[in-house]
Design a protein around this motif. Structure first.
Motif, PDB file in Angstrom:
ATOM      1  N   TRP A 141       0.851  -1.204   0.000  1.00  5.91           N
ATOM      2  CA  TRP A 141       0.000   0.000   0.000  1.00  5.91           C
ATOM      3  C   TRP A 141       0.882   1.248   0.000  1.00  5.91           C
ATOM      4  O   TRP A 141       0.660   2.185  -0.751  1.00  5.91           O
ATOM      5  CB  TRP A 141      -0.891  -0.039   1.239  1.00  5.91           C
ATOM      6  N   TYR A 183      -1.629   2.299  -2.960  1.00  5.57           N
ATOM      7  CA  TYR A 183      -2.508   3.431  -2.629  1.00  5.57           C
ATOM      8  C   TYR A 183      -2.620   4.372  -3.821  1.00  5.57           C
ATOM      9  O   TYR A 183      -3.710   4.833  -4.189  1.00  5.57           O
ATOM     10  CB  TYR A 183      -1.984   4.202  -1.409  1.00  5.57           C
ATOM     11  N   ALA A 226      -7.774  -2.659   2.279  1.00  8.52           N
ATOM     12  CA  ALA A 226      -6.934  -3.446   1.368  1.00  8.52           C
ATOM     13  C   ALA A 226      -6.366  -4.658   2.089  1.00  8.52           C
ATOM     14  O   ALA A 226      -6.150  -5.714   1.495  1.00  8.52           O
ATOM     15  CB  ALA A 226      -5.802  -2.571   0.830  1.00  8.52           C
ATOM     16  N   MET A 252      -6.109   1.610   3.822  1.00 11.81           N
ATOM     17  CA  MET A 252      -5.143   0.508   3.911  1.00 11.81           C
ATOM     18  C   MET A 252      -5.740  -0.691   4.652  1.00 11.81           C
ATOM     19  O   MET A 252      -5.501  -1.845   4.282  1.00 11.81           O
ATOM     20  CB  MET A 252      -3.878   0.975   4.630  1.00 11.81           C
TER      21      MET A 252
END
Lengths: 405, 112
Positions: free
Chosen positions: A56, A61, A107, A104
């Motif tokens: 990330w 991201y 994810a 995050m």
């Protein structure tokens, strides 16, 4: 300007969503496997959370939320280099750092959801490689398309907290991974049952609480929207719990704890895409539908499709997420408290259907390619002997339980 | 001397223990075991799917007694462990050649 209340709520939500992976999902899944595989499941969720967090930071991201491309983001925010300490996330009153952290945690949990399909028989290296590739090739595009300003966002697809981005993608990819891996020894007739149903309940209970961060946090601010989202989330979970309990009671004469808490998670997955748009009545309707349909879906995958999606990721998450996304236009206007649609119910349904179909198709295509790559590079199945011995010892040289001493 | 080895339902342990105390039995050994008899296990349902559990949890109770007490002890276990349902268990009686108390070195009847 940064709003303190919004920031606090999103920081709390980030912690709640991380708790959904560690320990909630770990417990939920670990209780459902055999005793000889408990550590492997806990470890897989833990390792995925750690690994995804680094990806990330490096570029995922940016792939999700930077740039305005229709298909994928750009790399301007790679290494989070775009972010000064005081940066505010555009369109919100929260620091960019908190937005990055919050997303995050989404994810992190999504590839961790998939492990439920392949537990008890996969190599650990394959889990890591699969999860990394899946994050980059499936999660990030879907996230960008719907939440990062991509083409589905432009079409007006509604997915408040991840029915499509999280649950549909994970569910379909899980089904394919389970099918490609083949069933566990003895499936479907002599697979061993869950080794610790109490642990399944503890995991589901943590998930239930953590889900308030998942859904009500997705309002991205503290206030009326977050409040109604939290209420809707809770009511849907409670309803689906009662539905599963009722079905099992009628069908088998005894309601089971594992069944009831599975209903809880199914209800949560179903309400997720609609959670910010419905009122209490809509939430209860989604809970009822979510309970009934996911119960049927779990049976269909195992009995009719004969795929050993070991912990029912497709049935509970994939079907729940898709169902909530498709029913969403019909329930936002139910009773009081929902939000108005930007277009007619029929037109919105069509957009939702397109989003589900496109993201679903991409999940399957990309996952198929990922599986082929993982098989070549890291191997795939642990082997029959390793499966009998258990992944705790075979993959990690550890034991979850020692009988004495 | 006899070694009485009884397989019983876990939930009957306290009742069996009380019955054995009443017959004057001083000690016993209990082990958690798994097994099946004629009924060949049972079925459990998780998420709508039935699983066959071949090896059901039971307790194995071992008691060493003098010959003259054996019948009373066997009868006490049988009565206390009985529920009338399938899976109540079995009692096995073995001849016991010798017994020895580790602490004192006493043998046979004195060691029980």
């Amino acid at each position: 300007m940064i709003n303190g209340a919004d920031t606090v709520w999103l920081m709390v939500s980030s912690a709640l969503v991380l708790m959904m992976t560690l320990p909630a999902l770990g417990f939920f899944y670990a209780g459902l496997v055999q005793a000889k595989n408990i550590l492997s499941v806990l470890f897989q969720t833990f390792a995925i959370a750690a690994m995804v967090s680094l990806f990330w930071f490096v570029f995922v991201y940016s792939e999700c939320f930077s740039g305005s491309g229709a298909w994928i983001g750009d790399l301007k925010a790679a290494f989070l280099n775009h972010m000064a300490r005081g940066s505010i996330h555009p369109g919100t009153a929260i620091p960019e750092s908190v937005f990055v952290m919050y997303q995050m945690t989404f994810a992190a949990i999504t590839p961790a959801l998939i492990i439920g399909a392949y537990v008890e028989r996969i190599k650990f290296g394959a889990v890591l490689l699969f999860s990394a590739l899946w994050l980059v090739l499936v999660y990030a595009p879907a996230c960008h398309w719907i939440w990062g300003g991509g083409f589905l966002a432009q079409w007006g697809a509604m997915d408040f907290a991840g029915g499509i981005v999280v649950h549909l993608t994970a569910g379909l990819s899980a089904l394919l991974a389970a099918w490609a891996l083949g069933p566990r020894r003895g499936f479907p007739h002599s697979v061993n049952p869950p080794h610790a149903p109490w642990m399944v309940m503890v995991g589901a209970a943590f998930l239930w609480v953590g889900w308030f961060g998942f859904n009500a946090g997705s309002a991205l601010k503290a206030g009326a929207d977050a409040g109604m989202t939290m209420l809707a989330t809770h009511l849907a979970a409670a309803t689906a719990t009662c539905v599963w309990m009722g079905i099992e009671w009628i069908k088998f004469g005894k309601p089971s704890l594992v069944g009831a808490v599975t209903g809880t998670v199914a209800g949560l997955a179903t309400i997720t895409p609609a959670s910010g748009y419905v009122g209490p009545e809509g939430a209860v309707v989604l809970g009822i539908l979510g309970g009934l349909v996911t119960y049927g879906a779990v049976l269909v995958v195992k009995r009719h499709m004969k795929v050993d999606d070991a912990l029912d990721v497709l049935g509970v998450h994939g079907v729940g997420g898709a169902l909530g996304s498709l029913v969403l236009p019909f329930v936002t206007g139910l009773g009081n408290g929902g939000t108005a649609l930007a277009r007619s119910v029929g037109a919105q349904f069509l957009v939702q259907l397109e989003a589900v179909a496109i993201v679903g198709a991409w999940s399957l295509i990309a996952t198929a390619l990922i599986i082929l790559a993982v098989k070549k590079v890291a191997g795939w199945h642990i082997g029959r002997e390793g499966e009998i011995q258990g992944l705790d010892f075979t993959s990690h040289g550890e034991a979850g339980y020692h009988s004495a001493g | 001397m006899k070694l009485i080895s009884a397989i019983i339902q876990p939930h009957r342990l306290e009742i069996v223990r009380d019955a054995l105390l009443a017959t004057g039995v001083e000690g016993m050994t209990v082990t958690e075991v798994r097994g099946y008899g004629r009924q060949k296990g049972h079925k459990e349902v998780y998420r709508g799917a039935e699983y066959t559990i071949s090896f059901i949890p039971k307790l194995k109770l071992e008691v060493a007694v003098t010959d003259e007490r054996a019948e009373a002890v066997i009868a006490a276990i049988q009565k206390a462990a009985h529920t009338g349902k399938i899976g109540d268990g079995k009692i096995f009686v073995l001849d016991l050649e010798a017994a020895l108390r580790v602490r004192t070195g006493e043998r046979d009847g004195d060691a029980l």
